[in-house]
Design an enzyme around this catalytic site. Structure first.
Site, mmCIF file in Angstrom:
data_model
loop_
_atom_site.group_PDB
_atom_site.id
_atom_site.type_symbol
_atom_site.label_atom_id
_atom_site.label_comp_id
_atom_site.label_asym_id
_atom_site.label_seq_id
_atom_site.Cartn_x
_atom_site.Cartn_y
_atom_site.Cartn_z
ATOM 1 N N PRO A 275 0.833 -1.323 0.192
ATOM 2 C CA PRO A 275 0.008 -0.055 -0.066
ATOM 3 C C PRO A 275 0.881 1.207 -0.035
ATOM 4 O O PRO A 275 1.934 1.177 0.527
ATOM 5 C CB PRO A 275 -0.758 -0.119 1.480
ATOM 6 N N ARG A 313 -0.446 16.190 -9.579
ATOM 7 C CA ARG A 313 -1.509 15.331 -9.776
ATOM 8 C C ARG A 313 -2.838 16.050 -10.256
ATOM 9 O O ARG A 313 -3.423 15.301 -11.446
ATOM 10 C CB ARG A 313 -2.197 14.478 -8.380
ATOM 11 N N CYS A 345 4.748 28.605 -16.011
ATOM 12 C CA CYS A 345 4.164 29.050 -17.301
ATOM 13 C C CYS A 345 3.558 27.965 -18.097
ATOM 14 O O CYS A 345 4.291 27.408 -18.930
ATOM 15 C CB CYS A 345 5.366 29.634 -17.903
HETATM 16 N N1 LLP Z 1 2.774 -1.847 -6.025
HETATM 17 C C1 LLP Z 1 3.301 -1.417 -7.133
HETATM 18 C C2 LLP Z 1 3.879 -2.244 -8.186
HETATM 19 C C3 LLP Z 1 2.935 -0.184 -7.979
HETATM 20 O O1 LLP Z 1 3.134 0.052 -9.149
HETATM 21 C C4 LLP Z 1 2.266 0.756 -7.015
HETATM 22 C C5 LLP Z 1 1.678 2.106 -7.614
HETATM 23 C C6 LLP Z 1 1.908 0.440 -5.581
HETATM 24 C C7 LLP Z 1 2.293 -0.713 -5.293
HETATM 25 C C8 LLP Z 1 1.095 1.384 -4.437
HETATM 26 O O2 LLP Z 1 0.053 1.712 -5.222
HETATM 27 P P1 LLP Z 1 -1.011 2.620 -4.021
HETATM 28 O O3 LLP Z 1 -1.379 1.591 -3.003
HETATM 29 O O4 LLP Z 1 -0.248 3.752 -3.754
HETATM 30 O O5 LLP Z 1 -2.217 2.860 -5.195
HETATM 31 N N2 LLP Z 1 1.134 8.948 -9.214
HETATM 32 C C9 LLP Z 1 -0.112 8.301 -9.311
HETATM 33 C C10 LLP Z 1 -0.172 7.094 -8.693
HETATM 34 C C11 LLP Z 1 0.818 5.950 -9.433
HETATM 35 C C12 LLP Z 1 0.816 4.703 -8.715
HETATM 36 C C13 LLP Z 1 1.883 3.757 -9.238
HETATM 37 N N3 LLP Z 1 1.916 2.687 -8.795
HETATM 38 C C14 LLP Z 1 -1.061 9.123 -8.467
HETATM 39 O O6 LLP Z 1 -0.647 10.183 -8.017
HETATM 40 O O7 LLP Z 1 -2.277 9.010 -8.510
#
Ligand code: LLP
Length: 420
Positions: A275, A313, A345
């Protein structure tokens, strides 16, 4: 639940610290993290699986600040990393190597060698060429890499296209149908020990249905692998649980845990989770100061001192962040529609469009909520802007946990070529 709220004087606080006090001390913009919120999220998530004693590996990409990582590491979290830099960060923050899983489609041989030297717990391998490279690197070192293949269950995760990873047309994972031969290869290659299976279907999922589908496919797949004689000791279910940014109602960790219990009942393997957002997202805010309120024919722009370089974001994913005035508006203050924009910009440097709020004045502070994940970690210096300061609060104390970048630091990597 988070620990950002107004105090009796109508000042928005992180735990017991009014944000104007931090702004006076460190300037703006700054990220502010709440220790109590971070720990609460970690504890609620872990406790809902307590029966299974899972390995909860915080996705470092969500927030790579040392203090955030160290807070989670002290509480017992491991780390999900995607680069050598993130391994270094996790180790510096006190995460034992035995709690680190290494994900990502493009691990280089140098990164593999480094991870093997550290003795990390698991490589989540995403392709045959990667598996062969890992075998070569490990055997050359006389080491053994513990491997899970990241399988792609081909489910629609229903999230923003840029953060969906579980469909077969993305670059992530190996289609389940193609994974058995890869396991056979892994079992035969030197320097590789098959340890488990892994999966991650996307981020900011607000419904359980895609998880349910993916987990049940994975469960069957574990059976197939075991029948083929592979010892599957770990099952990594990835991250992806969404958070409320606005009016979403993502499943609570307890409901997610129930689903996991149902789908993984009796699996006889160490469960791993990765997570990111659900732990850190609502444990952080970005505080910014209004520079100008600009009016043009028919539009109002609130120009703030944070830009898309600080929090990308909204520009990248049309993401919504609630915007809270740090000084609570008087009861009955008029609500107007305005665009909240940064100084960069780019037309896309917009935090909110036609947002209803009580119009602030120049000099007022605003807080962008839900900025603890993928906020500071995605910041850049575009427009030669300085990376923001990061502050951590604990009760009535606060500390700068990442200094605001200085111009000296910003320019320190520049060199003129010798012909100048
Ligand atoms: N494990 C893997 C292999 C991942 O690629 C990711 C996120 C996670 C875990 C963690 O996921 P989470 O629990 O945070 O959803 N920059 C984007 C989110 C990109 C997520 C990429 N991978 C945003 O700001 O929404």
């Amino acid at each position: 639940m988070d620990h950002f709220s107004y105090n009796a004087e109508g000042r928005y606080c992180a735990e017991d610290v009014p944000l104007p006090r931090i702004a006076d001390a460190v300037g703006t913009p700054f990220y502010c993290y709440s220790t109590a919120t971070l720990l609460r999220h970690y504890q609620v998530f872990s406790a809902s699986f307590a029966h299974a004693a899972p390995l909860v590996c915080f996705a470092v990409k969500a927030n790579g600040s040392l203090a955030v990582l160290a807070t989670l590491a002290q509480a017992g979290a491991g780390a999900d990393v995607v680069s050598q830099g993130e391994i270094l960060l996790a180790r510096r923050a006190g995460v034992p190597a035995s709690r680190i899983v290494f994900s990502g489609v493009g691990k280089t041989e140098a990164e593999m060698a480094f991870a093997l030297e550290e003795g990390i717990f698991q490589f989540n391998v995403e392709s045959e060429p990667e598996l062969r490279a890992l075998s070569a690197v490990a055997s050359a070192k006389g080491a053994t890499a513990a491997v899970a293949v990241r399988v792609n269950p081909d489910v629609a995760s229903g999230t923003h296209a840029k953060i969906a990873t579980g469909a077969k047309d993305t670059k992530f994972g190996v289609p389940m149908s193609e994974a058995p031969p890869l396991y056979a290869l892994a079992a035969a290659l030197p320097g590789i020990r098959v340890q488990g299976v892994s999966m991650h279907i996307g981020s900011q999922l607000t419904s359980l249905a895609p998880f349910a589908e993916a987990f049940s496919r994975l469960r069957m797949f574990v059976g197939t692998l075991r029948q083929a004689g592979h010892g599957i000791r770990t099952v990594d279910l990835g991250g992806g649980l969404g958070i409320p940014y606005h009016d979403e109602a993502p499943p609570l960790p307890e409901a997610y845990a129930q689903l996991v219990r149902r789908e993984m009942d009796g699996i006889d393997a160490q469960l791993i989770f990765e997570p990111g957002r659900v732990l850190a997202g609502n444990a952080g805010i970005l505080v910014t100061r209004v520079i100008y309120v600009k009016r043009t024919a028919g539009r109002k722009f609130i120009v703030v001192d944070a830009g898309m370089n600080d929090l990308i974001r909204p520009s990248l994913y049309e993401a919504h962040h609630d915007i809270v005035p740090v000084r609570k508006p008087e009861g009955g203050a008029a609500v107007e529609e305005a665009d909240v924009v940064g100084p960069v910009c780019e037309t896309g440097d917009i935090f909110a469009q036609a947002r209803k709020l009580s119009l602030p004045a120049a000099g007022d502070l605003l807080a962008f909520r839900s900025a603890g994940a993928y906020g500071a970690s995605m910041a850049s210096t575009y427009n030669a802007r300085l990376l923001p300061a990061e502050v951590m609060v604990r009760g009535s104390e606060f500390a700068v946990v990442k200094t605001r970048q200085s111009y000296e630091e910003l320019f320190s990597r520049d060199r003129l070529p010798p012909w100048f």
